[in-house]
Design an enzyme around this catalytic site. Structure first.
Site, PDB file in Angstrom:
ATOM      1  CD  GLU A 267      -2.939  -0.392   2.586  1.00 11.97           C
ATOM      2  OE1 GLU A 267      -2.680   0.578   3.311  1.00 11.97           O
ATOM      3  OE2 GLU A 267      -3.832  -1.221   2.838  1.00 11.97           O
ATOM      4  CD  GLU A 323     -12.165   2.109   0.599  1.00 19.21           C
ATOM      5  OE1 GLU A 323     -12.581   1.159   1.284  1.00 19.21           O
ATOM      6  OE2 GLU A 323     -10.970   2.266   0.324  1.00 19.21           O
ATOM      7  CE  LYS A 326      -9.869   3.106   5.357  1.00 19.19           C
ATOM      8  NZ  LYS A 326      -8.421   3.271   5.099  1.00 19.19           N
ATOM      9  CD  GLU A 332      -7.227   6.592   7.279  1.00 21.97           C
ATOM     10  OE1 GLU A 332      -7.578   5.524   6.761  1.00 21.97           O
ATOM     11  OE2 GLU A 332      -6.040   6.913   7.434  1.00 21.97           O
TER      12      GLU A 332
END
Ligand SMILES: *[C@@H]1O[C@H](CO)[C@@H](O)[C@H](O)[C@H]1NC(C)=O
Ligand SMILES: *[C@@H]1O[C@H](CO)[C@@H](O)[C@H](O)[C@H]1NC(C)=O
Ligand SMILES: *[C@@H]1O[C@H](CO)[C@@H](O)[C@H](O)[C@H]1NC(C)=O
Ligand SMILES: *[C@@H]1O[C@H](CO)[C@@H](O)[C@H](O)[C@H]1NC(C)=O
Ligand SMILES: *[C@@H]1O[C@H](CO)[C@@H](O)[C@H](O)[C@H]1NC(C)=O
Ligand SMILES: *[C@@H]1O[C@H](CO)[C@@H](O)[C@H](O)[C@H]1NC(C)=O
Ligand SMILES: *[C@@H]1O[C@H](CO)[C@@H](O)[C@H](O)[C@H]1NC(C)=O
Ligand SMILES: *[C@@H]1O[C@H](CO)[C@@H](O)[C@H](O)[C@H]1NC(C)=O
Length: 461
Positions: A267, A323, A326, A332
């Site tokens: 990641e 997203e 999250k 985030e």
């Protein structure tokens, strides 16, 4: 090591070599997280990944719909055993077998499952007995993978940089003492023996955001700069922060006697937005970082890192989507290359064929270089009163504007006055070594707190 040599051998051996050769070729993938209630379907998502020219996908589970959707494509996939199964799997081969039989076997080899990750950043959680069950679970899962003849699957586990207790200078890279002997050493033995990878999640963003005045932003964004850092022990010279962080791991592994385990950047990424005052989280920086990551890891011949020149480091960019479910700070929810409606947050081509200079120019962020120092949420009022009078007693007329009649006197609130005093103190005294801390009562922000005629002094990055 041996990238060119093995490439030569493989091309002489022409056909049987396709698998090993594929492993040696640089490929960029994308992390496909599903923590959103507004995301496209798996099959639409796979098409979007192909449009981005992504070659690999990492998912945080085994969603059968995703595994089905990649059949008939060239996309390779990395799947994950959930954290909560680790304790049971670690002591129960039957359970490991069942898990692999249910979640992997039905899709293999039609779905190009290549990596099976056991848990996600397990060692970043608070101390927990699961830590010590991780490697036994990896061994059980690997036995099942062998039992069912899934020869192309490597077993690993992704860790974050907090697996290290020291990463600076890179040559001082050292695994944390609370896991070094009981978890990391057996894990390295396993990864080395099975010729797997050390999967690591590395974010220069988080390193920079914790020390924005000590680390140059362009150095963290992998921009070409004239900034270099030479490690006094290894003598290796660094031109970006990501190489420093990756090499810290290389040295940490070497320190335990494993100099050759390959790295897999499981990641990396940079947020394109966040809460209004979140430093450095903007489209300009996110696009710059991710495009530079693609350029670096798709370069031919491969660049590697100073400690591993020429190494291929497979890389997964986090993440496919913003997203909205999250948890945590706004950043985030803003790591995506795409919005949930499938449109680009900024143009990016994961094939590496688009030169960085070929993209349309990005709007420079309104503020990419100023910081203010204000009162932290929940600061103790008594302590704050003391800190305010300290800040005002330093420097040259630091607090004039918050005196009665001053431009920042109204509203006459402790928080507002202390925030002004902290910013003013920091702006004046930073050159003399002052920091924005006040024993934790203060935080740096990148959103200008000025209002009306009241202008807060700022510090330049
Ligand atoms: C221990 O860690 C595992 C894996 O991260 C997690 O699922 C579990 O909830 C944790 N247990 C406790 C008691 O914190
Ligand atoms: C191991 O897992 C299997 C399958 O879930 C289960 O039936 C069995 O009871 C477990 N064995 C032990 C000792 O827990
Ligand atoms: C090297 O790492 C150790 C911890 O492993 C740390 O105590 C020490 O300060 C580090 N050295 C430098 C020069 O940062
Ligand atoms: C790691 O693997 C290599 C190649 O298989 C082997 O030669 C070496 O001895 C292993 N290292 C350790 C410390 O086990
Ligand atoms: C690096 O230094 C050279 C020569 O001093 C200068 O021409 C160039 O603009 C600098 N590049 C950057 C990115 O600062
Ligand atoms: C997709 O969503 C983004 C962010 O909400 C928005 O700016 C953009 O206009 C949307 N695009 C389309 C085609 O709806
Ligand atoms: C607040 O700070 C004062 C002075 O530093 C201290 O005496 C007091 O214990 C603190 N209160 C709390 C709730 O921490
Ligand atoms: C203090 O600041 C004023 C302007 O605000 C300036 O004229 C003066 O020279 C400063 N004095 C010192 C000692 O820096």
């Amino acid at each position: 090591m041996g990238v060119f040599a093995s490439f030569l051998v493989l091309s002489l051996l022409s056909f049987s070599a396709s698998f090993s050769c594929g492993e040696m070729q640089p490929k960029i993938g994308v992390c496909y997280g599903e923590l959103g209630n507004n995301l496209p379907t798996p099959s639409a998502s796979i098409q979007l990944i192909q449009k981005l020219n992504g070659k690999r996908i990492k998912i945080y589970g085994t969603n059968p719909k995703i595994l089905k959707s990649i059949q008939g494509t060239d996309l390779q996939i990395s799947i994950m055993v959930p954290n909560n199964l680790i304790p049971d799997i670690s002591t129960n081969q039957t359970l490991a077998d069942q898990w692999v039989q249910t979640n992997v076997v039905p899709f293999y080899p039609e779905s190009k499952i290549r990596y099976l990750l056991v848990g996600n950043e397990i060692l970043s959680n608070p101390p927990n007995t699961t830590w010590f069950k991780l490697v036994p679970a990896m061994r059980k899962i690997r036995s099942s993978v062998k039992k069912y003849g899934l020869h192309k699957i490597k077993v690993g586990t992704p860790l974050a940089m907090d697996a290290l207790e020291s990463s600076f200078p890179p040559s001082n890279g050292t695994f944390r003492s609370d896991v070094r002997e009981k978890v990391i050493r057996p894990m390295l033995h396993f990864l080395n023996r099975t010729k797997s990878f050390f999967f690591v999640d590395v974010y220069t963003y988080f390193a920079w955001v914790s020390q924005p005045l000590q680390i140059n932003l362009d150095y963290a964004l992998l921009q070409p700069t004239n900034i270099t850092y030479t490690d006094p022990v290894s003598g290796l010279t660094y031109t970006n922060l990501l190489d420093q962080m990756l090499d810290a791991l290389v040295f940490a592994m070497k320190r335990l006697g494993y100099p050759d385990i390959r790295l897999f950047l499981a990641e990396t990424g940079w947020p394109s937005g966040g809460d209004p005052d979140q430093l450095g989280a903007n489209i300009y920086n996110a696009a710059t970082y991710n495009r530079n990551v693609v350029k670096k890891f798709m370069a031919k011949p491969p660049i590697g890192t100073p400690a591993r020149p020429g190494a291929v480091i497979p890389t997964m960019i986090f993440a496919l989507y913003n997203e909205n479910q999250k948890p945590g700070p706004g950043t985030e929810r803003n790591f995506g290359l795409l919005y949930p409606n499938g449109s680009h947050v900024y143009p990016i081509d994961l094939s590496g064929k688009t030169q960085v200079s070929d993209y349309p120019p990005l709007a420079k962020p309104a503020n990419n270089g100023k910081l203010w120092c204000v009162v932290a949420e929940g600061a103790n009022k008594t302590a704050l009163t003391g800190a305010l009078s300290y800040a005002c007693s330093q420097g040259n007329r630091t607090c004039d504007p918050i005196q009665p009649g001053g431009k920042c006197y109204k509203p006459n609130s402790l928080i507002k006055h202390a925030s002004y005093a902290f910013s003013s103190y920091w702006a004046q005294m930073r050159a003399a070594g002052a920091t924005c801390s006040f024993s934790g009562l203060a935080v740096m922000i990148s959103k200008d707190p000025s209002y009306g005629a009241c202008k807060y002094p700022s510090v330049n990055l």
